[in-house]
Structures are given as structure tokens and as C-alpha cells.
Design an enzyme around this catalytic site. Structure first.
Site, PDB file in Angstrom:
ATOM      1  N   GLU A   1       0.869  -1.175   0.000  1.00 57.36           N
ATOM      2  CA  GLU A   1       0.000   0.000   0.000  1.00 57.36           C
ATOM      3  C   GLU A   1       0.899   1.216   0.000  1.00 57.36           C
ATOM      4  O   GLU A   1       1.951   1.217   0.642  1.00 57.36           O
ATOM      5  CB  GLU A   1      -0.900   0.033   1.240  1.00 57.36           C
ATOM      6  CG  GLU A   1      -2.032  -0.950   1.189  1.00 57.36           C
ATOM      7  CD  GLU A   1      -1.965  -1.955   2.319  1.00 57.36           C
ATOM      8  OE1 GLU A   1      -1.107  -1.817   3.188  1.00 57.36           O
ATOM      9  OE2 GLU A   1      -2.777  -2.892   2.316  1.00 57.36           O
TER      10      GLU A   1
ATOM     11  N   TYR B   1       7.683   1.891  -7.650  1.00 59.92           N
ATOM     12  CA  TYR B   1       6.970   0.623  -7.678  1.00 59.92           C
ATOM     13  C   TYR B   1       6.498   0.280  -9.086  1.00 59.92           C
ATOM     14  O   TYR B   1       6.623  -0.868  -9.523  1.00 59.92           O
ATOM     15  CB  TYR B   1       5.792   0.646  -6.703  1.00 59.92           C
ATOM     16  CG  TYR B   1       6.202   0.869  -5.259  1.00 59.92           C
ATOM     17  CD1 TYR B   1       7.341   0.283  -4.726  1.00 59.92           C
ATOM     18  CD2 TYR B   1       5.443   1.673  -4.414  1.00 59.92           C
ATOM     19  CE1 TYR B   1       7.719   0.492  -3.416  1.00 59.92           C
ATOM     20  CE2 TYR B   1       5.809   1.877  -3.096  1.00 59.92           C
ATOM     21  CZ  TYR B   1       6.948   1.286  -2.602  1.00 59.92           C
ATOM     22  OH  TYR B   1       7.318   1.485  -1.299  1.00 59.92           O
TER      23      TYR B   1
END
Length: 159
Positions: A114, A126
Site C-alpha cells: 500500500e 513501484y
């Protein structure tokens, strides 16, 4: 105690070893510099006593970051990754992320995380590392005014 040495793109050696209680003061300082709502020492202590894996990154004698991740069955989750602001942009975050992937990939099919919707640097890292957005958690994180959503991201692993 297991340890690993990685080489950053500029040739700098990055040493990784399990996080210990002796590292917590420095990690607390890095968290406070790097995040508006940092993890607490208590959060790290809970992880040290749990099933999470906690690793610290050093360049020379400087603690420059750390990561916390967990694995159960065929899934894993990146719980935290932090790099000291003065060391950001040198490939340490990418190296820590790659390290997590290599640690969990033999036993996991996916790696979840998250991230705050406002953390564009992390989202870029990411995404460049093969993570895709698979959901959103409304009002997940505390913010200066109210709450902030989290993006849920996932990367498939070879497993």
C-alpha cells in the site's frame, strides 16, 4: 547473522542485515525526516517480535534506510520501505525493493503493498519495478487534514 552486500549503480557498497533494537533510534530519525506520518519505534518493535522480516541498509557506518516485509502462504506484503532523504535518488530504494523481491519470490506468487496516493516518488519506483495498481483503500492513512487514500499495488512473482 545473515547479511548481504549490494552494489549501487555508482559503485557504492550497500550492506543489508537484519534490523536490531540498537538500530531503532536511527530508523526513528530517518522515518521522521522522510515521512509526514512516520512509523513509530513501537511499530518496529512489534515487527521485530513478530513474523515480519526487518532489514536495515548501511553505507559505511551510516544507516541509510530499512525495509519490513512479511510472507504467508503464497502471498507476501511489503509493509514499509524508507530511505533517509539525503540518500534518496541513489538507487537505495530500488535496491531494497529488489532485495525484498528476491527474498520472497521463491515462496510467493505475489507481492502486495500500500502506498499513499500523494507519494509519487514511491509510486514511480513501484511502477518501474513491475507493480500495478489493483485497488484503493479509502481514507487509509492519517493526513494533516483528515485522511488519505492508499493505492494497493501488486507484483506477480515467478514463485
Amino acid at each position: 547473522m545473515a547479511s548481504y552486500t549490494l552494489t549501487l549503480s555508482d559503485g557504492t557498497g550497500l550492506k543489508l542485515r537484519p534490523l536490531t533494537r540498537a538500530d531503532l533510534f536511527r530508523i526513528e530519525s530517518i522515518e521522521a525526516q522522510a515521512h509526514t506520518h512516520p512509523w513509530s519505534v513501537d511499530s518496529y518493535e512489534d515487527c521485530l517480535g513478530g513474523r515480519q522480516q526487518c532489514w536495515v541498509a548501511r553505507v559505511g557506518n551510516d544507516v541509510v534506510g530499512c525495509t519490513v516485509f512479511t510472507q504467508s502462504a503464497d502471498e507476501s506484503e511489503l509493509l514499509n520501505l524508507v530511505v533517509a532523504p539525503r540518500w534518496q535518488g541513489k538507487g537505495i530504494g530500488r535496491s531494497l525493493l529488489n532485495f525484498v523481491v528476491t527474498q520472497v519470490a521463491p515462496r510467493a506468487e505475489v507481492l502486495f503493498l500500500e502506498v499513499r496516493v500523494s507519494n509519487q516518488k514511491a509510486i514511480t519506483l513501484y511502477s518501474a519495478s513491475g507493480f500495478i495498481e489493483v485497488g484503493r483503500r479509502k481514507d487509509y492513512y492519517p493526513a494533516y487534514e483528515g485522511r488519505e487514500d492508499a493505492l494497493v499495488m501488486m507484483r506477480r512473482l515467478a514463485g
